[in-house]
Design an enzyme around this catalytic site. Structure first.
Site, short mmCIF file in Angstrom:
data_model
loop_
_atom_site.label_atom_id
_atom_site.label_comp_id
_atom_site.label_asym_id
_atom_site.label_seq_id
_atom_site.Cartn_x
_atom_site.Cartn_y
_atom_site.Cartn_z
N ASP A 1 7.22 -75.33 49.82
CA ASP A 1 7.10 -73.90 50.13
C ASP A 1 5.62 -73.57 50.37
OD1 ASP A 1 5.87 -73.75 47.57
OD2 ASP A 1 7.82 -73.39 46.64
N ASP B 1 2.39 -70.94 49.64
CA ASP B 1 1.82 -69.88 48.80
C ASP B 1 0.59 -69.33 49.50
OD1 ASP B 1 3.54 -70.49 46.33
OD2 ASP B 1 2.57 -72.42 46.70
N ASP C 1 -4.64 -74.40 38.34
CA ASP C 1 -4.51 -75.49 37.38
C ASP C 1 -5.29 -76.75 37.77
OD1 ASP C 1 -2.65 -75.94 39.41
OD2 ASP C 1 -0.91 -76.11 38.10
#
Ligand code: ATP
Ligand code: MG
Length: 452
Positions: A75, A77, A159
């Protein structure tokens, strides 16, 4: 009070990890492989419209990472300088979601573009409205993170370095703040900032480390790896519903068996499946889990769907076996013992990961049908085959057979029984011997006693 000051101080240190180079590096179009054709039309639309409205907007996360690795992103982002409300106002087909992290989903048919506003670092900010928007628990767990900031600050709140690469559709550059491109080239996962602090803020990052390590076949860099075992129990503070979602992501990325091995290696399986780990430690075999995960991986490679209830039925199977046997050993008859064991195992599991009812129901049925599948005489086989969960239960039986758990040939029998016509079925049933002895209700024995 002192504790708070200390925590704040350690967070600040974490944010300024001296070993980390934080130099912005812009990689021009001719030095990377991210092209507009590898980005979906909806993602491009979102980027263009945000830019046109005067906001900064970049593709970020898995979308950039996977294209750079020559993979196909799952996907896309988008990170932007627009606030969630501003994004929402720009796209009629969008909705605001989340409280902990407010984000906007822009919907294009089945494709969802996740748009997040650049996050800032509220630890540097003493004003009350900011601390209200960024909350941590006394353990350092990030409860809310809605302080907005610059793109660079946003990169540092992400992260792993490889997840903090931004693609700009205006000039086609890839922007790297945290050394992500080097880490991609070296095939390693590195947390941005001080690993322990980052895991304490959000223990799910430990699971993400495992997921990406398995999926990308990357190494976890030593400092990122070091605190995991010790901090693994922090996952028990994470809401069960979020862990359920993470478990699905872990096991449906196409590398389930590798993921399972890594979870075990880093003591991360126990917070997700405590009863399973207990059963395995007590000697229950995990061959069925492995077979099921191998199957799942193969199905995903073939583009087939994977159902959460099948996965959970497999992951909890050793726990169920242990509980079922314990009850039989205490004198409970086999059938009620199974029902009680099912209730107990599910009741305990939902404290760890939750299992929505629409999945726990079918999971139960798969388990219950395992007892019915060997009993085929008379009308039983035909009745069993009409059960709405027959197909899943039959698949489960095949996995068990591959794992060496059931009498050889039972799966094959069912395969043929489904394929043949009415007369063939009659013949198969008569060969079973209608008037013959009822199938023995064999008690399960611990693996060690099987050959005894
Ligand atoms: P994929 O979508 O392929 O699973 P992804 O990296 O895109 O991988 P997402 O969950 O879609 O993962 O998140 C998008 C991006 O948001 C990540 O790449 C990362 O930069 C950031 N992110 C997601 N979860 C966290 C987290 N728990 N802590 C910090 N940053 C996160
Ligand atoms: Mg993503």
């Amino acid at each position: 009070m002192l504790k708070k000051v200390k925590q704040r101080f350690s967070r600040l240190l974490g944010g300024n990890n001296k070993t980390q180079k934080l130099v912005r590096r812009d990689i021009p179009r001719d030095e990377h492989n991210v092209s507009r054709t590898s980005i979906s039309d909806p993602a491009k639309k979102v980027l263009h419209r945000l830019n046109k409205a005067g906001f900064e907007a970049y593709l970020v996360g898995g979308g950039v990472r996977d294209i750079l690795l020559d993979g196909k992103p799952k996907d896309f982002d988008v990170a932007t300088s627009a606030t969630p409300e501003e994004v929402h106002a720009l796209f009629r087909n969008s909705r605001l979601i989340g409280r902990r992290f407010r984000i906007v989903h822009v919907l294009f048919g089945r494709e969802v573009i996740e748009v997040t506003t650049f996050r800032g670092n509220a630890t540097d900010n003493t004003d009350d409205s900011a601390s209200d928007q960024r909350k941590t628990s006394e353990h350092g767990l990030l409860l809310r993170d809605n302080v907005y900031g610059s793109m660079e600050e946003d990169a540092l709140r992400r992260d792993f370095t490889i997840n903090a690469l931004y693609y700009c559709i205006r000039d086609f550059t890839v922007i790297d703040f945290a050394g992500g491109v080097d880490d991609l080239n070296n095939r390693q996962l590195r947390l941005i900032g001080d690993p322990e602090t980052r895991y304490r803020e959000d223990p799910v990052r430990m699971l993400r480390a495992i997921r990406f390590a398995a999926k990308l076949d990357f190494a976890i860099e030593p400092a990122t790896e070091a605190p995991i075992r010790e901090l693994a129990p922090l996952l028990t503070h994470i809401p069960a519903a979020r862990l359920f979602d993470e478990v699905l992501k872990l096991f449906t990325a196409g590398h389930g068996e590798a993921t399972y091995d890594l979870l075990q290696r880093y003591d991360l399986l126990a917070p997700l499946f405590p009863d399973t780990v207990r059963a395995l430690n007590a000697g229950e075999p995990d061959e069925l889990i492995r077979q099921a995960l191998r199957n799942t991986d193969a199905r995903i490679r073939q583009g087939k769907s994977v159902t959460p209830y099948f996965l959970f039925a497999a992951m909890l199977w050793p726990a169920l076996q242990a509980e079922w046997r314990k009850r039989q050993d205490q004198g409970e008859p086999i059938q009620p013992a199974l029902h009680q064991a099912i209730a107990k195992v599910i009741g305990r599991q939902i404290q760890a990961t939750s299992i929505p009812k629409r999945f726990s129901g079918p999971m139960k049925e798969i388990w219950e049908l395992q007892m019915r599948l060997p009993r085929r005489q008379g009308k039983r086989a035909l009745t069993t085959m009409e059960h709405p969960r027959f197909r899943a239960a039959y698949d489960f039986l095949l996995v068990r057979e591959n794992a060496g758990e059931v009498e050889p040939g039972l799966g094959q029998w069912w395969t043929e029984f489904q394929a043949t016509d009415e007369r063939g079925r009659e013949r198969m049933l008569s060969q079973l011997g209608n008037s013959g002895p009822k199938p023995k209700r064999r008690r399960r024995r611990p693996p060690g006693n099987r050959t005894a």
